[in-house]
Design a protein around this motif. Structure first.
Motif, short mmCIF file in Angstrom:
data_model
loop_
_atom_site.label_atom_id
_atom_site.label_comp_id
_atom_site.label_asym_id
_atom_site.label_seq_id
_atom_site.Cartn_x
_atom_site.Cartn_y
_atom_site.Cartn_z
N VAL A 61 0.92 -0.96 0.12
CA VAL A 61 0.16 0.11 -0.04
C VAL A 61 0.90 1.22 -0.11
O VAL A 61 1.70 1.25 0.94
N THR A 62 0.71 2.11 -0.97
CA THR A 62 1.46 3.25 -1.12
C THR A 62 0.55 4.60 -1.24
O THR A 62 -0.50 4.38 -1.31
N GLY A 63 1.01 5.66 -0.60
CA GLY A 63 0.28 7.05 -0.62
C GLY A 63 0.17 7.47 0.61
O GLY A 63 0.57 6.81 1.48
N GLU A 64 -0.89 8.64 0.92
CA GLU A 64 -0.95 9.20 2.07
C GLU A 64 -2.02 10.17 2.11
O GLU A 64 -2.72 10.35 0.89
N TYR A 68 -4.69 6.38 -1.85
CA TYR A 68 -3.87 5.09 -1.84
C TYR A 68 -3.71 4.26 -2.96
O TYR A 68 -5.06 4.24 -3.50
N LYS A 198 -5.48 3.09 6.00
CA LYS A 198 -4.12 2.58 5.22
C LYS A 198 -3.86 1.28 5.62
O LYS A 198 -3.74 0.45 4.89
#
Length: 223
Positions: A61-64, A68, A198
């Protein structure tokens, strides 16, 4: 000092040697010479650390801040992956935190689903309900958007992509991707929401991988 003629001959020998090695590898592995060494799947185009993690069987999982991208790579068929991703009425049987999930209306490739989640947030057990509009593109993509519920907004899509070991090869794996944007209602601490959301994505992708592998195993035993 090496003269120009000698250097040119040396470079030609290097090129011939490399070309010969590629041809030999292609002959041994049955890979067409034109595609030998060419790897251009969605997984191959990811950063090295992400590519390695996926091939080790890890969910990613990537992003913020509510935006995501979640991925998992599974050895399975496209049919089985699609079956799991669209099994809305049975999400509570294999997805963590899902208490209930059901299709409330269907119109061709468009559906409305209602889902209730329950999760521990700090010292509290929090239950939330969402109703989402779903649009399916057969065995490749599922778009979703929040209609109402306990979020300010949510939208995104699932992608299901067959992955081969090399260009032109037969797909043996499926990359399952979810791209999602979600924002909490006013009054909910944003930082806490983003962290919980997340983490839940990571747990969900792991559960989906497990369910896909389980169904693949059952399918193979039947065949």
């Amino acid at each position: 000092m090496v003269n120009k003629t000698t250097y040119f001959m040396w470079r030609c020998w290097q090129i011939c040697f490399v070309t010969g090695c590629l041809s030999a590898i292609a002959a041994i592995t049955n890979i067409p010479t034109s595609t030998a060494g060419l790897f251009d799947s969605t997984v191959d185009r990811l950063p090295t650390n992400e590519r390695v993690a996926l091939r080790k069987g890890q969910s990613l999982v990537t992003g913020e801040k509510g935006k995501y991208t979640a991925r998992v790579l599974v050895t399975t068929s496209l049919d089985t992956a699609w079956e799991v991703i669209t099994d809305y009425n049975n999400f509570s049987k294999f997805l963590p935190n899902v208490v209930s999930s059901k299709v409330v209306s269907t119109n061709k490739n468009q559906k409305v689903i209602e889902q209730v989640d329950s999760r521990q947030v700090l010292l509290l057990r929090v239950k939330s309900r969402i109703r989402s509009a779903i649009t399916e593109t057969e065995k490749s993509r599922v778009d979703f958007q929040l209609l109402d519920g306990d979020l300010k907004s949510m939208k995104g899509y699932w992608l299901i992509e067959p992955i081969a070991q090399y260009t032109g090869g037969k797909p043996t794996q499926v990359l399952i991707t979810q791209v999602v944007e979600a924002q909490p209602k006013s009054g909910t601490p944003a930082k806490v929401f983003y962290g919980v959301f997340k983490d839940s994505l990571n747990n969900m992708m792991g559960a989906i991988k497990q369910e896909v592998e389980k169904r693949s195993s059952v399918s193979q035993k039947k065949s």
